[in-house]
Design an enzyme around this catalytic site. Structure first.
Site, PDB file in Angstrom:
ATOM      1  N   HIS A 278      38.453  50.418  68.617  1.00 36.68           N
ATOM      2  CA  HIS A 278      37.125  50.125  69.126  1.00 36.68           C
ATOM      3  C   HIS A 278      36.715  51.207  70.124  1.00 36.68           C
ATOM      4  O   HIS A 278      37.543  52.024  70.552  1.00 36.68           O
ATOM      5  CB  HIS A 278      37.074  48.735  69.775  1.00 36.68           C
ATOM      6  CG  HIS A 278      37.967  48.569  70.964  1.00 36.68           C
ATOM      7  ND1 HIS A 278      39.150  47.851  70.924  1.00 36.68           N
ATOM      8  CD2 HIS A 278      37.868  49.034  72.226  1.00 36.68           C
ATOM      9  CE1 HIS A 278      39.723  47.884  72.099  1.00 36.68           C
ATOM     10  NE2 HIS A 278      38.976  48.604  72.921  1.00 36.68           N
TER      11      HIS A 278
HETATM   12  P1  TYD Z   1      41.595  43.627  72.391  1.00 33.93           P
HETATM   13  O1  TYD Z   1      40.478  44.312  73.079  1.00 33.93           O
HETATM   14  O2  TYD Z   1      41.456  43.364  70.922  1.00 33.93           O
HETATM   15  O3  TYD Z   1      42.963  44.418  72.654  1.00 33.93           O
HETATM   16  P2  TYD Z   1      43.332  45.923  72.219  1.00 33.93           P
HETATM   17  O4  TYD Z   1      42.362  46.823  72.893  1.00 33.93           O
HETATM   18  O5  TYD Z   1      44.712  46.136  72.733  1.00 33.93           O
HETATM   19  O6  TYD Z   1      43.249  46.027  70.733  1.00 33.93           O
HETATM   20  O7  TYD Z   1      41.870  42.276  73.142  1.00 33.93           O
HETATM   21  C1  TYD Z   1      42.768  41.306  72.649  1.00 33.93           C
HETATM   22  C2  TYD Z   1      42.317  39.934  73.111  1.00 33.93           C
HETATM   23  O8  TYD Z   1      42.358  39.835  74.536  1.00 33.93           O
HETATM   24  C3  TYD Z   1      40.905  39.593  72.676  1.00 33.93           C
HETATM   25  O9  TYD Z   1      40.892  38.240  72.274  1.00 33.93           O
HETATM   26  C4  TYD Z   1      40.091  39.733  73.932  1.00 33.93           C
HETATM   27  C5  TYD Z   1      41.087  39.462  75.046  1.00 33.93           C
HETATM   28  N1  TYD Z   1      40.803  40.223  76.277  1.00 33.93           N
HETATM   29  C6  TYD Z   1      40.289  39.573  77.370  1.00 33.93           C
HETATM   30  O10 TYD Z   1      40.034  38.345  77.368  1.00 33.93           O
HETATM   31  N2  TYD Z   1      40.035  40.299  78.519  1.00 33.93           N
HETATM   32  C7  TYD Z   1      40.282  41.629  78.580  1.00 33.93           C
HETATM   33  O11 TYD Z   1      40.040  42.260  79.639  1.00 33.93           O
HETATM   34  C8  TYD Z   1      40.810  42.303  77.419  1.00 33.93           C
HETATM   35  C9  TYD Z   1      41.095  43.776  77.441  1.00 33.93           C
HETATM   36  C10 TYD Z   1      41.057  41.547  76.292  1.00 33.93           C
END
Ligand code: TYD
Length: 135
Positions: free
Chosen positions: A49
């Protein structure tokens, strides 16, 4: 693409290690959020992303991982394997994290609260967005 690796002072003594992030010193933004990624299963890749309005610093406190940053024109891979190196990530970078070691503890400092609407999760959409943002 600029080199985004920043030096972090590691304060180490017989008791162990300590790293400090300070607004205006080695952190160019006011930290509103911090999160840690750890316990990543072998072979798993994360990220995929971009953010429209978010600055971050990622630092591997233990173990190692790779960060691939893509600005829509070129990709660069950064090996994060030391608490002495922080990766500064500005707006509009598609990111992928991979090759996590078992013991990897990745700390991420962020300039904004968590906001789903700031995410671009589709690569084609990212390319269109970043092209228009650059104009
Ligand atoms: P995600 O952004 O998909 O992680 P990565 O960047 O490692 O792929 O986030 C995973 C899950 O955690 C998603 O359900 C959203 C949640 N999340 C939060 O609630 N707060 C946050 O600050 C972050 C980074 C993720």
């Amino acid at each position: 693409m600029e080199d985004f690796l920043r030096d972090i002072k590691l304060i180490e003594d017989a008791r162990g290690k300590l790293v400090v992030f300070e607004n205006g010193n080695n952190c160019p933004f006011e930290v509103k959020r911090a999160y840690c990624i750890f316990g990543v299963k072998e072979g798993e890749e994360r990220g995929f992303h971009a953010h429209k309005n978010l600055e971050q610093i990622a630092v591997c406190l233990s173990g190692s991982c790779e960060f691939i940053l893509d600005d829509g024109k070129e990709q660069k891979t950064f090996a994060l394997n030391s608490p002495k190196k922080g990766l500064y990530i500005g707006n509009n970078y598609w990111r992928v994290m991979k090759n996590f070691s078992k013991d990897c503890v990745l700390l991420v400092l962020a300039s904004q609260h968590y906001d789903q609407s700031d995410y671009i999760r589709n690569y084609k959409e990212f390319l269109t967005y970043t092209k228009n943002a650059a104009k």
